[in-house]
Design an enzyme around this catalytic site. Structure first.
Site, PDB file in Angstrom:
ATOM      1  N   CYS A  40       0.840  -1.337   0.038  1.00 27.87           N
ATOM      2  CA  CYS A  40      -0.141  -0.113   0.092  1.00 27.87           C
ATOM      3  C   CYS A  40       0.916   1.327   0.000  1.00 27.87           C
ATOM      4  O   CYS A  40       1.598   1.443   0.898  1.00 27.87           O
ATOM      5  CB  CYS A  40      -0.848  -0.097   1.308  1.00 27.87           C
ATOM      6  SG  CYS A  40      -1.966   1.468   1.382  1.00 27.87           S
ATOM      7  N   HIS A  51      -3.591  -2.967 -11.019  1.00 26.40           N
ATOM      8  CA  HIS A  51      -4.179  -2.050 -11.101  1.00 26.40           C
ATOM      9  C   HIS A  51      -4.848  -1.807 -12.484  1.00 26.40           C
ATOM     10  O   HIS A  51      -4.098  -2.263 -13.476  1.00 26.40           O
ATOM     11  CB  HIS A  51      -3.402  -0.716 -10.988  1.00 26.40           C
ATOM     12  CG  HIS A  51      -3.038  -0.486  -9.481  1.00 26.40           C
ATOM     13  ND1 HIS A  51      -3.668   0.333  -8.789  1.00 26.40           N
ATOM     14  CD2 HIS A  51      -1.991  -0.919  -8.821  1.00 26.40           C
ATOM     15  CE1 HIS A  51      -3.197   0.241  -7.524  1.00 26.40           C
ATOM     16  NE2 HIS A  51      -2.051  -0.452  -7.532  1.00 26.40           N
ATOM     17  N   CYS A  90      -4.957   6.431  -2.972  1.00 24.24           N
ATOM     18  CA  CYS A  90      -4.272   5.475  -3.163  1.00 24.24           C
ATOM     19  C   CYS A  90      -2.841   5.277  -3.617  1.00 24.24           C
ATOM     20  O   CYS A  90      -2.757   6.021  -5.124  1.00 24.24           O
ATOM     21  CB  CYS A  90      -5.250   4.317  -4.091  1.00 24.24           C
ATOM     22  SG  CYS A  90      -4.249   2.837  -4.393  1.00 24.24           S
ATOM     23  N   GLY A 137      -2.050   3.270  -6.562  1.00 23.61           N
ATOM     24  CA  GLY A 137      -2.873   3.748  -7.489  1.00 23.61           C
ATOM     25  C   GLY A 137      -2.579   4.837  -8.505  1.00 23.61           C
ATOM     26  O   GLY A 137      -2.749   5.083  -9.658  1.00 23.61           O
TER      27      GLY A 137
END
Length: 281
Positions: free
Chosen positions: A75, A166, A224, A227
């Site tokens: 993350c 993703h 994110c 992301g």
């Protein structure tokens, strides 16, 4: 038992941080993590992050349970928060502003900057369908501008792995996307055997992108990090953006660079402590 924790957020993507350095396994279960993340009956968070002992010469190990109890590989916002948390734990004994952290996505290196931001070497993006993974293309091909049917509409998607999957699609207006209705349909689409994070991107300028995200295992979040990195890569691959750009998320902005020199992705953004406490399990 009572769990001591510290709450952090990176651009509104919030996490419960637990000092787990005395054990190589998380001190709570995924089911208990769901309880902690509940915003009405628990502390409230997008995930629980554990600071564990390092492996294979690294300084620390990062594990994370999402708010639904699943475990992602990594993350981006979370590792910035972890770096700030580790600096707080080490306090006066801290020898360096940089950490080598073992994750399920490989070794990630965050660095605490003098202005309070955290810069993270996110590694080299993985671009082949088999690495993401997705069945949208043959395993040895890149997934760029491929059609994907979701919610009765054909979307052109580009897929990137930052150690986690993703699916990125470029749109005219991110605000108009009914994310709460279609996000889970992307996440659980059968072409993504390990599910996927999904980013909707509006190009404001080649050096400025607006993004909304549906995170695998957490749903709609305010930011994110992986992301944002994947979206910049997708923008470069499709000729839409520069190799360095500001990514504006609902919770704030990240600075992302895809280096031409070493092909690594560098992410810079904040990590803020919210509060500390104890929670009875």
């Amino acid at each position: 038992m009572a769990i001591e924790f510290t709450k952090y957020h990176g651009l509104g993507n919030d996490f419960i941080l637990i000092d787990n350095r005395s054990s190589s396994q998380p001190v709570i279960t995924p089911e208990q993590a769901v309880q902690l993340c509940d915003r009405h009956f628990g502390i409230g968070a997008d995930g629980v992050i554990f600071a564990l002992p390092g492996k294979n010469g690294t300084d620390y190990t990062m594990r994370i349970f999402n708010s639904d109890g699943s475990e992602p590989e990594m993350c981006g916002n979370g590792i910035r928060c972890l770096a700030a948390f580790l600096a707080e734990l080490e306090s006066e004994s801290r020898q360096s502003n940089q950490y080598r952290i073992h994750t399920l996505a490989g070794v990630i290196t965050p660095e605490l900057m003098t202005d309070g931001q955290v810069k993270v070497d996110m590694g080299i993006p993985r671009l082949l369908a088999g690495e993401i993974p997705t069945s949208l293309c043959p395993a040895d091909q890149k997934v760029i501008n491929q059609p994907l049917e979701v919610a009765g509409k054909t979307w052109d998607v580009t897929c990137v792995s930052m150690g986690n999957p993703h699916c990125i699609t470029f749109v005219e207006d991110v605000v108009a996307i009914p994310l709460d209705n279609i996000g889970s349909q992307f996440e659980y689409h059968p072409v993504f055997p390990q599910r996927t994070n999904t980013e909707f991107i509006q190009v404001i300028r080649p050096d400025y992108l607006k993004m909304r995200v549906w995170e695998r295992g957490a749903g709609i979040t305010l930011a994110c990090g992986t992301g944002a990195c994947a979206s910049l890569v997708a923008g470069v691959l499709t000729g839409r953006c520069d190799r360095t750009a500001t990514i504006e998320l609902p919770g704030g902005c990240l600075q992302i660079t895809w280096s031409e020199v070493d092909q690594r992705i560098y992410m810079t953004g904040p990590a803020k402590q919210v509060f500390q406490g104890k929670y009875g399990i």
